[in-house]
Design a protein around this motif. Sequence first.
Motif, PDB file in Angstrom:
ATOM      1  N   VAL A   1       0.858  -1.190   0.000  1.00  0.00           N
ATOM      2  CA  VAL A   1       0.000   0.000   0.000  1.00  0.00           C
ATOM      3  C   VAL A   1       0.891   1.235   0.000  1.00  0.00           C
ATOM      4  N   LEU A   2       0.696   2.088  -0.992  1.00  0.00           N
ATOM      5  CA  LEU A   2       1.452   3.335  -1.111  1.00  0.00           C
ATOM      6  C   LEU A   2       0.472   4.497  -0.996  1.00  0.00           C
ATOM      7  N   LYS A   3       0.668   5.348   0.033  1.00  0.00           N
ATOM      8  CA  LYS A   3      -0.230   6.484   0.269  1.00  0.00           C
ATOM      9  C   LYS A   3       0.535   7.784   0.073  1.00  0.00           C
ATOM     10  N   GLY A   4       0.043   8.616  -0.846  1.00  0.00           N
ATOM     11  CA  GLY A   4       0.715   9.874  -1.157  1.00  0.00           C
ATOM     12  C   GLY A   4       0.721  10.869  -0.014  1.00  0.00           C
ATOM     13  N   GLY A   5      -0.322  10.874   0.798  1.00  0.00           N
ATOM     14  CA  GLY A   5      -0.396  11.821   1.914  1.00  0.00           C
ATOM     15  C   GLY A   5      -0.200  13.252   1.448  1.00  0.00           C
ATOM     16  N   LEU A   6       0.427  14.067   2.313  1.00  0.00           N
ATOM     17  CA  LEU A   6       0.657  15.470   1.978  1.00  0.00           C
ATOM     18  C   LEU A   6       1.883  15.678   1.096  1.00  0.00           C
TER      19      LEU A   6
ATOM     20  N   VAL B   1      -0.134  -7.720  -5.712  1.00  0.00           N
ATOM     21  CA  VAL B   1      -1.161  -6.678  -5.596  1.00  0.00           C
ATOM     22  C   VAL B   1      -0.539  -5.421  -4.982  1.00  0.00           C
ATOM     23  N   ILE B   2      -0.805  -4.282  -5.623  1.00  0.00           N
ATOM     24  CA  ILE B   2      -0.351  -2.983  -5.116  1.00  0.00           C
ATOM     25  C   ILE B   2      -1.566  -2.066  -5.058  1.00  0.00           C
ATOM     26  N   ARG B   3      -1.657  -1.293  -3.967  1.00  0.00           N
ATOM     27  CA  ARG B   3      -2.717  -0.282  -3.849  1.00  0.00           C
ATOM     28  C   ARG B   3      -2.059   1.081  -3.739  1.00  0.00           C
ATOM     29  N   ALA B   4      -2.418   1.992  -4.629  1.00  0.00           N
ATOM     30  CA  ALA B   4      -1.829   3.330  -4.651  1.00  0.00           C
ATOM     31  C   ALA B   4      -2.912   4.372  -4.423  1.00  0.00           C
ATOM     32  N   GLN B   5      -2.740   5.174  -3.365  1.00  0.00           N
ATOM     33  CA  GLN B   5      -3.682   6.236  -3.035  1.00  0.00           C
ATOM     34  C   GLN B   5      -2.961   7.568  -3.142  1.00  0.00           C
ATOM     35  N   GLY B   6      -3.364   8.382  -4.110  1.00  0.00           N
ATOM     36  CA  GLY B   6      -2.631   9.605  -4.431  1.00  0.00           C
ATOM     37  C   GLY B   6      -2.545  10.625  -3.318  1.00  0.00           C
ATOM     38  N   GLY B   7      -3.589  10.734  -2.483  1.00  0.00           N
ATOM     39  CA  GLY B   7      -3.595  11.763  -1.451  1.00  0.00           C
ATOM     40  C   GLY B   7      -3.408  13.137  -2.069  1.00  0.00           C
ATOM     41  N   MET B   8      -2.715  14.027  -1.331  1.00  0.00           N
ATOM     42  CA  MET B   8      -2.443  15.373  -1.852  1.00  0.00           C
ATOM     43  C   MET B   8      -1.121  15.408  -2.636  1.00  0.00           C
ATOM     44  N   GLY B   9      -0.143  14.601  -2.208  1.00  0.00           N
ATOM     45  CA  GLY B   9       1.193  14.679  -2.792  1.00  0.00           C
ATOM     46  C   GLY B   9       1.428  13.760  -3.975  1.00  0.00           C
TER      47      GLY B   9
ATOM     48  N   GLY C   1      -3.570  14.157  -5.707  1.00  0.00           N
ATOM     49  CA  GLY C   1      -2.193  14.144  -6.198  1.00  0.00           C
ATOM     50  C   GLY C   1      -1.965  13.286  -7.423  1.00  0.00           C
ATOM     51  N   GLY C   2      -2.832  12.316  -7.679  1.00  0.00           N
ATOM     52  CA  GLY C   2      -2.695  11.454  -8.839  1.00  0.00           C
ATOM     53  C   GLY C   2      -1.660  10.352  -8.656  1.00  0.00           C
ATOM     54  N   VAL C   3      -1.601   9.471  -9.650  1.00  0.00           N
ATOM     55  CA  VAL C   3      -0.680   8.333  -9.636  1.00  0.00           C
ATOM     56  C   VAL C   3       0.060   8.311 -10.961  1.00  0.00           C
ATOM     57  N   ARG C   4       1.408   8.238 -10.884  1.00  0.00           N
ATOM     58  CA  ARG C   4       2.268   8.162 -12.068  1.00  0.00           C
ATOM     59  C   ARG C   4       2.983   6.822 -12.057  1.00  0.00           C
ATOM     60  N   ILE C   5       2.973   6.142 -13.190  1.00  0.00           N
ATOM     61  CA  ILE C   5       3.549   4.799 -13.278  1.00  0.00           C
ATOM     62  C   ILE C   5       4.499   4.741 -14.471  1.00  0.00           C
ATOM     63  N   VAL C   6       5.672   4.145 -14.257  1.00  0.00           N
ATOM     64  CA  VAL C   6       6.633   3.926 -15.349  1.00  0.00           C
ATOM     65  C   VAL C   6       6.897   2.421 -15.409  1.00  0.00           C
ATOM     66  N   ILE C   7       6.652   1.818 -16.571  1.00  0.00           N
ATOM     67  CA  ILE C   7       6.891   0.387 -16.741  1.00  0.00           C
ATOM     68  C   ILE C   7       7.947   0.165 -17.815  1.00  0.00           C
TER      69      ILE C   7
ATOM     70  N   GLY D   1      -9.484   9.978  -9.889  1.00  0.00           N
ATOM     71  CA  GLY D   1      -9.621  11.107  -8.979  1.00  0.00           C
ATOM     72  C   GLY D   1      -9.391  12.405  -9.733  1.00  0.00           C
ATOM     73  N   MET D   2      -9.040  13.464  -9.018  1.00  0.00           N
ATOM     74  CA  MET D   2      -8.766  14.743  -9.677  1.00  0.00           C
ATOM     75  C   MET D   2      -7.335  14.807 -10.201  1.00  0.00           C
ATOM     76  N   GLY D   3      -6.426  14.067  -9.562  1.00  0.00           N
ATOM     77  CA  GLY D   3      -5.012  14.135  -9.927  1.00  0.00           C
ATOM     78  C   GLY D   3      -4.649  13.352 -11.165  1.00  0.00           C
ATOM     79  N   GLY D   4      -5.486  12.400 -11.560  1.00  0.00           N
ATOM     80  CA  GLY D   4      -5.253  11.654 -12.788  1.00  0.00           C
ATOM     81  C   GLY D   4      -4.354  10.441 -12.621  1.00  0.00           C
ATOM     82  N   LEU D   5      -4.277   9.683 -13.697  1.00  0.00           N
ATOM     83  CA  LEU D   5      -3.428   8.493 -13.774  1.00  0.00           C
ATOM     84  C   LEU D   5      -2.619   8.586 -15.056  1.00  0.00           C
ATOM     85  N   TYR D   6      -1.294   8.438 -14.946  1.00  0.00           N
ATOM     86  CA  TYR D   6      -0.394   8.507 -16.082  1.00  0.00           C
ATOM     87  C   TYR D   6       0.456   7.239 -16.106  1.00  0.00           C
ATOM     88  N   VAL D   7       0.437   6.525 -17.212  1.00  0.00           N
ATOM     89  CA  VAL D   7       1.232   5.309 -17.365  1.00  0.00           C
ATOM     90  C   VAL D   7       2.073   5.459 -18.619  1.00  0.00           C
ATOM     91  N   ARG D   8       3.376   5.188 -18.493  1.00  0.00           N
ATOM     92  CA  ARG D   8       4.265   5.349 -19.645  1.00  0.00           C
ATOM     93  C   ARG D   8       5.474   4.440 -19.498  1.00  0.00           C
TER      94      ARG D   8
END
Length: 196
Positions: free
Chosen positions: A76-81, A95-103, A128-134, A174-181
């Motif tokens: 579990v990865l939480k962006g928090g502030l 399994v991975i859970r990603a929560q963007g939070g504010m940061g 804050g959104g989630v950014r992923i690089v694969i 969410g509002m921060g979006g999801l980016y995968v590249r």
Amino acid sequence: MTADPSRSAAARMRASDADREAVVEQLREAAGEGRIDLDELDTRLGQALAAKTYAELAPLTEDLVPIEVAAGEPLVLKGGLHGVKRAGVWKVPPVIRAQGGMGGVRIDFTRAECRLREITLEVRGEMGGVRIVIPEGWTADTDQVEQGLGVLKDRTTHTRTPGAPLLRVTGSCGMGGLYVRHPNFVERRKLRGLES
């Protein structure tokens, strides 16, 4: 059932020397672990080295992908502030859970250790959104992600290297979006520098 034209097109794509070498390495590892005997290794190595397309390579390792059962809780990865980043050398769980939070959350799989055939990534982009690089050769399936107010950008290719993982992404932008590249030019140069 109708065949997926994008998958059949990917299967017809010509395999590179690097693709063949990746399969050869996986076959050698499997023989070292006792999952195939030396006669079968010899047969499959010959087929791998003679393969011209992904469709010819894929069956050679399909039955060799280790079945890894989730041990304990998902990552579990939480962006928090301030945000959180997972990068460098790390072991990928099923399994991975990603929560963007504010940061926001950034997950970089390019140097990660992964022997899974499929990874489930549950995202909540929040502010804050989630950014992923694969890595090149991996594919991402973002069809089950709800866009909502945020932006969903999947800039990955859908050509999967035989034996490479599939990242199955679910959840919401969410509002921060999801980016995968895949890695950009600068990141690819750094990776080459680490390998040499």
